[in-house]
Design an enzyme around this catalytic site. Structure first.
Site, mmCIF file in Angstrom:
data_model
loop_
_atom_site.group_PDB
_atom_site.id
_atom_site.type_symbol
_atom_site.label_atom_id
_atom_site.label_comp_id
_atom_site.label_asym_id
_atom_site.label_seq_id
_atom_site.Cartn_x
_atom_site.Cartn_y
_atom_site.Cartn_z
ATOM 1 N N GLU A 122 12.434 -15.105 24.093
ATOM 2 C CA GLU A 122 13.260 -14.220 23.269
ATOM 3 C C GLU A 122 13.304 -14.624 21.807
ATOM 4 O O GLU A 122 13.097 -15.775 21.452
ATOM 5 C CB GLU A 122 14.700 -14.240 23.803
ATOM 6 C CG GLU A 122 14.792 -13.785 25.232
ATOM 7 C CD GLU A 122 16.218 -13.803 25.746
ATOM 8 O OE1 GLU A 122 16.407 -13.454 26.916
ATOM 9 O OE2 GLU A 122 17.144 -14.181 24.995
ATOM 10 N N CYS A 135 16.471 -16.248 14.797
ATOM 11 C CA CYS A 135 16.714 -17.282 15.800
ATOM 12 C C CYS A 135 15.452 -17.388 16.648
ATOM 13 O O CYS A 135 15.074 -16.460 17.354
ATOM 14 C CB CYS A 135 17.937 -16.864 16.615
ATOM 15 S SG CYS A 135 18.357 -18.014 17.902
ATOM 16 N N CYS A 142 14.045 -23.974 29.790
ATOM 17 C CA CYS A 142 14.565 -25.235 29.246
ATOM 18 C C CYS A 142 14.695 -26.227 30.383
ATOM 19 O O CYS A 142 15.037 -25.847 31.498
ATOM 20 C CB CYS A 142 15.934 -24.993 28.584
ATOM 21 S SG CYS A 142 16.546 -26.411 27.634
ATOM 22 N N CYS A 146 22.559 -26.957 30.470
ATOM 23 C CA CYS A 146 23.926 -26.882 29.975
ATOM 24 C C CYS A 146 24.625 -25.782 30.781
ATOM 25 O O CYS A 146 24.048 -24.708 30.987
ATOM 26 C CB CYS A 146 23.921 -26.613 28.475
ATOM 27 S SG CYS A 146 22.991 -27.891 27.600
ATOM 28 N N CYS A 149 25.105 -22.159 29.447
ATOM 29 C CA CYS A 149 23.961 -21.519 28.789
ATOM 30 C C CYS A 149 23.084 -20.827 29.815
ATOM 31 O O CYS A 149 22.671 -21.435 30.799
ATOM 32 C CB CYS A 149 23.156 -22.581 28.035
ATOM 33 S SG CYS A 149 21.595 -21.947 27.369
ATOM 34 N N GLY A 219 15.145 -22.940 24.772
ATOM 35 C CA GLY A 219 14.474 -24.232 24.798
ATOM 36 C C GLY A 219 15.106 -25.290 23.925
ATOM 37 O O GLY A 219 15.959 -25.015 23.096
ATOM 38 N N GLU A 220 14.686 -26.526 24.166
ATOM 39 C CA GLU A 220 15.175 -27.671 23.390
ATOM 40 C C GLU A 220 14.054 -28.075 22.425
ATOM 41 O O GLU A 220 13.041 -28.653 22.845
ATOM 42 C CB GLU A 220 15.538 -28.805 24.356
ATOM 43 C CG GLU A 220 15.796 -30.148 23.701
ATOM 44 C CD GLU A 220 16.757 -30.103 22.516
ATOM 45 O OE1 GLU A 220 17.905 -29.668 22.667
ATOM 46 O OE2 GLU A 220 16.327 -30.524 21.408
ATOM 47 N N SER A 251 18.374 -26.953 15.960
ATOM 48 C CA SER A 251 19.526 -27.277 16.806
ATOM 49 C C SER A 251 19.072 -28.067 18.021
ATOM 50 O O SER A 251 18.137 -27.670 18.719
ATOM 51 C CB SER A 251 20.216 -25.983 17.252
ATOM 52 O OG SER A 251 21.223 -26.262 18.195
ATOM 53 N N SER A 273 24.474 -29.599 19.198
ATOM 54 C CA SER A 273 25.316 -28.884 20.166
ATOM 55 C C SER A 273 26.263 -29.891 20.804
ATOM 56 O O SER A 273 25.953 -30.479 21.828
ATOM 57 C CB SER A 273 24.442 -28.213 21.219
ATOM 58 O OG SER A 273 23.686 -27.190 20.624
ATOM 59 N N LEU A 274 27.398 -30.085 20.172
ATOM 60 C CA LEU A 274 28.337 -31.122 20.627
ATOM 61 C C LEU A 274 29.153 -30.624 21.819
ATOM 62 O O LEU A 274 29.100 -31.178 22.895
ATOM 63 C CB LEU A 274 29.240 -31.531 19.459
ATOM 64 C CG LEU A 274 30.062 -32.788 19.680
ATOM 65 C CD1 LEU A 274 29.169 -34.013 19.822
ATOM 66 C CD2 LEU A 274 31.055 -32.994 18.531
ATOM 67 N N HIS A 275 29.936 -29.593 21.603
ATOM 68 C CA HIS A 275 30.634 -28.839 22.659
ATOM 69 C C HIS A 275 31.741 -29.587 23.395
ATOM 70 O O HIS A 275 32.511 -28.970 24.129
ATOM 71 C CB HIS A 275 29.672 -28.277 23.707
ATOM 72 C CG HIS A 275 28.589 -27.418 23.139
ATOM 73 N ND1 HIS A 275 28.813 -26.480 22.166
ATOM 74 C CD2 HIS A 275 27.261 -27.363 23.413
ATOM 75 C CE1 HIS A 275 27.661 -25.874 21.869
ATOM 76 N NE2 HIS A 275 26.716 -26.398 22.594
ATOM 77 N N ASN A 352 29.820 -16.706 24.968
ATOM 78 C CA ASN A 352 29.268 -15.385 25.277
ATOM 79 C C ASN A 352 29.012 -15.348 26.782
ATOM 80 O O ASN A 352 28.100 -16.007 27.269
ATOM 81 C CB ASN A 352 27.960 -15.222 24.479
ATOM 82 C CG ASN A 352 27.569 -13.766 24.344
ATOM 83 O OD1 ASN A 352 28.103 -12.896 25.010
ATOM 84 N ND2 ASN A 352 26.606 -13.514 23.483
ATOM 85 N N CYS A 395 21.796 -16.191 24.584
ATOM 86 C CA CYS A 395 20.482 -16.780 24.796
ATOM 87 C C CYS A 395 20.024 -16.686 26.251
ATOM 88 O O CYS A 395 20.729 -17.107 27.155
ATOM 89 C CB CYS A 395 20.594 -18.245 24.375
ATOM 90 S SG CYS A 395 19.149 -19.196 24.658
#
Ligand code: SAH
Ligand code: SF4
Length: 422
Positions: A122, A135, A142, A146, A149, A219-220, A251, A273-275, A352, A395
């Site tokens: 995407e 983006c 991935c 997470c 996600c 993806g990372e 990111s 991406s702390l979260h 989201n 995502c």
């Protein structure tokens, strides 16, 4: 219930083994997109040109690729007419295939793209008053999962190549109509089709809709380091897409051993991406935390090459109801940022939701209070407005939604893609 501490941790090995490699094109031609200019010259030389001609042709082709957005050798008017079919027999200038193109009522645009060997990923474009952000994806799927996600529910299929990563930016420029027309103008500048030097140097991002890039798609990116670096080098190259490194943000979920390399070898802005602010919660929602813990991660941020008050590190924080959104969490976030003396800003992202997600988004009041606490401590903490909600912009969602659609629905959306391209 399974004992999660005994379950294998995804992405546990560096580098992560990738299940699949790229399948070469059936017609044997080589895609030039994403290759550095010296590599293009090497290929031309290997195909029979003498070294001097190979170098000159590589320079011309590179210019047509990235300054003009040309995809056919036939359009390269300063290359001899007889040379053009010779190139076309051996090489191509690829673009990812568009499977779906969607346009949200708020202006957000989203594409489901397909690699030449048939894997879907995407790309999203988010226009704002003062900028337009693309983006970009770095992998198909991935390895990390997470918990909030949607991409995390997919397996990693393969890394995207530099050509497929740069190809996203090229495709966005195609769709936004941002290439200078042959002999025409772009951003008020005249381009003479026959005069290569005339085009070079004039080409800036001024007047364009696409001004910023974030490596925040599927993806990372730090688990596909070399390809992401090579792609971004072309995006930043003055002879390539010529976008400033200050307008590019990568990111990461926290691949600590690659973070310094990101600063040294790519030099773009960093988002993390702390979260969560405790081991317990971050272990749960961002499982790579079990491998690289909070202290290591924040120390790597403090050591990030190029980070300063003028170039802050962005901490992304997805707001999950009753999970990471209390006043205490906000105070702890402030404490950590101060303890590590981080030049930081915080992006609060309303969660989201997607079908099957086990979390809910925090209430607007909670998010506002969280933001205030961080802000009162002198740290910028804007709440990101959700964008493109009507087109599954979370995502990874479009890929899954497309897999569930009927043939008729897909055909209808494929028709819309033509309109979106126009
Ligand atoms: N893998 C990288 C980059 C891609 S994810 C990383 O994790 O940083 C880009 C951002 O989108 C991350 O901050 C991620 O946490 C966030 N994100 C993923 N799913 C989301 C969702 N459902 N709602 C809000 N943000 C989400
Ligand atoms: Fe992968 Fe980033 Fe999603 Fe985590 S948030 S699963 S690292 S894409």
């Amino acid at each position: 219930m399974a004992d999660t501490s005994l379950m294998p941790i995804p992405g546990h090995i560096d580098p992560v083994p990738v299940p699949r490699d790229v399948t070469p094109r059936a017609d044997g031609r080589v895609d030039l997109l994403g290759l550095p200019r010296p590599r293009i010259a090497e290929l031309f030389a290997a195909a029979g040109l003498d070294a001097k001609a190979a170098k000159l042709r590589a320079k011309q082709v590179f210019h047509w690729l990235y300054h003009r957005g040309v995809t056919e050798f036939e359009a390269m008017t300063d290359i001899a007419k007889t040379m053009r079919p010779w190139l076309a027999e051996r090489f191509v200038i690829g673009r990812p295939e568009i499977v779906l193109a969607q346009h949200s009522s708020d202006g957000t645009r989203k594409w489901l793209l397909r690699t030449a060997d048939g894997h879907d990923f995407e790309m999203v474009f988010i226009p704002d008053a003062d900028r337009g952000t693309l983006c970009v994806s770095s992998q198909v799927g991935c390895t990390l999962n997470c918990r909030f996600c949607h991409t995390g529910t997919m397996r990693l299929v393969r890394n995207l190549t530099p050509g497929e990563i740069v190809g996203q930016v090229m495709l966005a420029r195609d769709a936004l109509g941002e290439w200078p027309k042959a002999g025409g103008t772009m951003a008020g500048l005249d381009f003479d089709d026959e005069d290569e030097a005339g085009g070079e140097g004039h080409y800036t991002s001024d007047g364009r809709l696409l001004t910023n890039i974030v490596m925040m798609g599927m993806g990372e990116p730090l688990y596909n380091f070399d390809n992401v670096r090579d792609a971004l080098k072309i995006v930043m190259d003055g002879d390539g897409l010529a976008l400033s490194k200050r307008r590019i943000t990568l990111s990461t979920s926290g691949v600590v051993p690659q973070m310094a390399r990101c600063g040294e070898e790519i030099g773009v802005n960093l988002a993390v991406s702390l979260h969560a602010v405790s081991k317990e919660v971050r272990d749960e929602i961002v499982p790579i935390n079990r491998k690289y813990g909070l202290e290591e991660l924040l120390q790597a941020c403090a050591d990030y090459p190029g980070a300063s008050n003028a170039r802050r590190i962005t901490f992304e924080y997805v707001m999950l109801k009753d999970k990471n959104d209390s006043d205490e969490d906000a105070h702890e976030l402030v404490r950590l940022i101060k303890h590590y003396k981080l030049p930081a800003k915080v992006n609060l992202i309303p969660f989201n939701p997607w079908p099957g997600a086990i979390y809910e988004c925090s209430t607007p009041e909670r998010i506002r209070r969280f933001s205030e606490i961080v802000f009162e401590a002198g740290i910028s903490a804007p709440v990101r407005t959700p964008r493109g909600r009507d087109i599954d912009a979370a995502c990874g969602q479009l890929k899954t939604a497309a897999q569930k659609m009927s043939r008729a629905e897909l055909d209808r959306l494929a028709d819309e893609k033509q309109a979106a391209l126009g």
